[in-house]
Design an enzyme around this catalytic site. Structure first.
Site, PDB file in Angstrom:
ATOM      1  N   GLU A 104       1.039  -1.155  -0.020  1.00  0.00           N
ATOM      2  CA  GLU A 104       0.143  -0.063   0.046  1.00  0.00           C
ATOM      3  C   GLU A 104       0.642   0.623   0.192  1.00  0.00           C
ATOM      4  OE1 GLU A 104      -2.785   1.209  -0.498  1.00  0.00           O
ATOM      5  OE2 GLU A 104      -4.260   0.402   0.795  1.00  0.00           O
ATOM      6  N   ASP A 105       0.233   2.380  -0.777  1.00  0.00           N
ATOM      7  CA  ASP A 105       0.849   3.381   0.066  1.00  0.00           C
ATOM      8  C   ASP A 105       1.096   3.989   1.231  1.00  0.00           C
ATOM      9  OD1 ASP A 105      -1.273   3.975  -0.430  1.00  0.00           O
ATOM     10  OD2 ASP A 105      -1.225   5.283  -2.311  1.00  0.00           O
ATOM     11  N   ASP A 108      -4.590   4.851   6.599  1.00  0.00           N
ATOM     12  CA  ASP A 108      -4.966   6.331   6.786  1.00  0.00           C
ATOM     13  C   ASP A 108      -6.068   6.455   8.113  1.00  0.00           C
ATOM     14  OD1 ASP A 108      -5.484   9.768   5.457  1.00  0.00           O
ATOM     15  OD2 ASP A 108      -6.839   9.165   6.441  1.00  0.00           O
ATOM     16  N   PHE A 157      -2.328  15.929   4.778  1.00  0.00           N
ATOM     17  CA  PHE A 157      -2.608  15.550   3.408  1.00  0.00           C
ATOM     18  C   PHE A 157      -1.356  15.302   2.717  1.00  0.00           C
ATOM     19  CE2 PHE A 157      -4.189  14.508  -1.057  1.00  0.00           C
ATOM     20  CZ  PHE A 157      -4.860  13.293  -0.808  1.00  0.00           C
ATOM     21  N   ARG A 170       1.158  12.396  -8.750  1.00  0.00           N
ATOM     22  CA  ARG A 170       1.438  11.360  -8.923  1.00  0.00           C
ATOM     23  C   ARG A 170       2.625  11.092  -9.184  1.00  0.00           C
ATOM     24  NH1 ARG A 170      -2.193   7.987  -6.800  1.00  0.00           N
ATOM     25  NH2 ARG A 170      -4.630   8.470  -8.220  1.00  0.00           N
TER      26      ARG A 170
HETATM   27  P1  XMP Z   1      -7.607   4.428   4.370  1.00  0.00           P
HETATM   28  O1  XMP Z   1      -7.928   5.707   5.356  1.00  0.00           O
HETATM   29  O2  XMP Z   1      -8.694   3.893   3.710  1.00  0.00           O
HETATM   30  O3  XMP Z   1      -7.122   5.347   2.826  1.00  0.00           O
HETATM   31  O4  XMP Z   1      -6.576   4.398   5.003  1.00  0.00           O
HETATM   32  C1  XMP Z   1      -6.576   4.485   2.276  1.00  0.00           C
HETATM   33  C2  XMP Z   1      -6.143   4.853   0.734  1.00  0.00           C
HETATM   34  O5  XMP Z   1      -6.416   6.511   0.922  1.00  0.00           O
HETATM   35  C3  XMP Z   1      -5.437   6.950   0.381  1.00  0.00           C
HETATM   36  N1  XMP Z   1      -4.478   8.360   1.241  1.00  0.00           N
HETATM   37  C4  XMP Z   1      -3.917   9.444   0.687  1.00  0.00           C
HETATM   38  N2  XMP Z   1      -4.091   9.797  -0.613  1.00  0.00           N
HETATM   39  N3  XMP Z   1      -2.614  11.358   0.107  1.00  0.00           N
HETATM   40  C5  XMP Z   1      -3.119  10.935  -0.836  1.00  0.00           C
HETATM   41  O6  XMP Z   1      -2.369  11.390  -1.634  1.00  0.00           O
HETATM   42  C6  XMP Z   1      -2.735  11.007   1.772  1.00  0.00           C
HETATM   43  O7  XMP Z   1      -3.081  12.007   2.597  1.00  0.00           O
HETATM   44  C7  XMP Z   1      -3.885  10.109   1.804  1.00  0.00           C
HETATM   45  N4  XMP Z   1      -4.336   9.361   3.229  1.00  0.00           N
HETATM   46  C8  XMP Z   1      -4.762   8.051   2.318  1.00  0.00           C
HETATM   47  C9  XMP Z   1      -4.683   6.554  -0.373  1.00  0.00           C
HETATM   48  O8  XMP Z   1      -4.956   6.158  -1.545  1.00  0.00           O
HETATM   49  C10 XMP Z   1      -4.502   5.213   0.418  1.00  0.00           C
HETATM   50  O9  XMP Z   1      -4.761   4.375  -0.156  1.00  0.00           O
HETATM   51 MG    MG Z   2      -5.318   7.100  -3.258  1.00  0.00          MG
END
Ligand code: XMP
Ligand code: MG
Length: 180
Positions: A104-105, A108, A157, A170
């Site tokens: 995962e990137d 959150d 963010f 990206r």
């Molecule tokens: P959750 O909230 O489900 O989020 O854990 C996971 C996905 O949300 C995106 N995400 C972000 N993308 N900057 C971004 O560009 C951020 O700070 C951020 N926070 C969440 C991301 O795609 C991740 O897989």
């Molecule tokens: Mg995303």
């Protein structure tokens, strides 16, 4: 030279992690992962779109046999999660009985990760571990465990290095944080 500030639309971001910091941490992560998967064949499942760049760099440092699969999910609109995780593209390969590493990137709220694990576990892999470049523990809404975290970061963010704001940013080699 590394740009110290960038703008996407109206929003201004400042440099947070530069390319050399990211790449140094990826080398460490690859070593940690390799240690856990000696004598096992690994199936990598990378989460599109955000993890594409991290996955490409991490895999080049991983000196173990592995298969690569992609899964695509969507939950974000702007800088906020919608809380609804949509699987836009599932994995093609059968992972039953295989050792899976989910890449995962960023984790959150943890909602995406939890839903992905639910879907993958239903296919009965031998094991699943999670590697995420960025983890925001303050924002977790559900309990999730990241076995291989890259950087633990505060609640702001971020964009760049695969991460986007509405599709933009990206391609940046560095990670930038939203200025408050
Ligand atoms: P959750 O909230 O489900 O989020 O854990 C996971 C996905 O949300 C995106 N995400 C972000 N993308 N900057 C971004 O560009 C951020 O700070 C951020 N926070 C969440 C991301 O795609 C991740 O897989
Ligand atoms: Mg995303």
């Amino acid at each position: 030279m590394t740009k110290q500030e960038i703008s996407i639309g109206e929003r201004v971001f400042r440099i947070y992690l530069d390319e050399s910091q990211i790449q140094a941490r990826i080398r460490e992560l690859a070593a940690e992962i390799q240690e856990q998967y000696t004598n096992t064949e690994l199936v990598i499942v990378s989460v599109l779109n955000g993890a594409f760049m991290f996955t490409a760099d991490l895999l080049r440092k991983l000196d173990i046999p592995c298969n690569l699969n992609f899964i695509r999910v969507s939950s974000y609109s702007g800088t906020e999660t919608t809380g609804q995780v949509k699987t836009v593209m599932g994995i093609g390969d059968n992972i039953a009985g295989k050792h899976v590493l989910l890449i995962e990137d960023i984790v959150d709220t943890g909602i995406t990760l939890k839903e992905l694990l639910r879907q993958l576990e239903a296919e009965q892999p031998a094991s699943i571990r999670v590697c995420a470049l960025l983890v925001k523990p303050e924002k977790h809404q559900v309990p999730v465990h990241v076995h291989f975290p890259g950087f633990v970061i505060p609640d702001a963010f971020v964009v760049g290095y695969g991460l986007d704001l509405d599709g933009q940013g990206r391609n940046l080699p560095h990670i930038y944080q939203l200025k408050s």
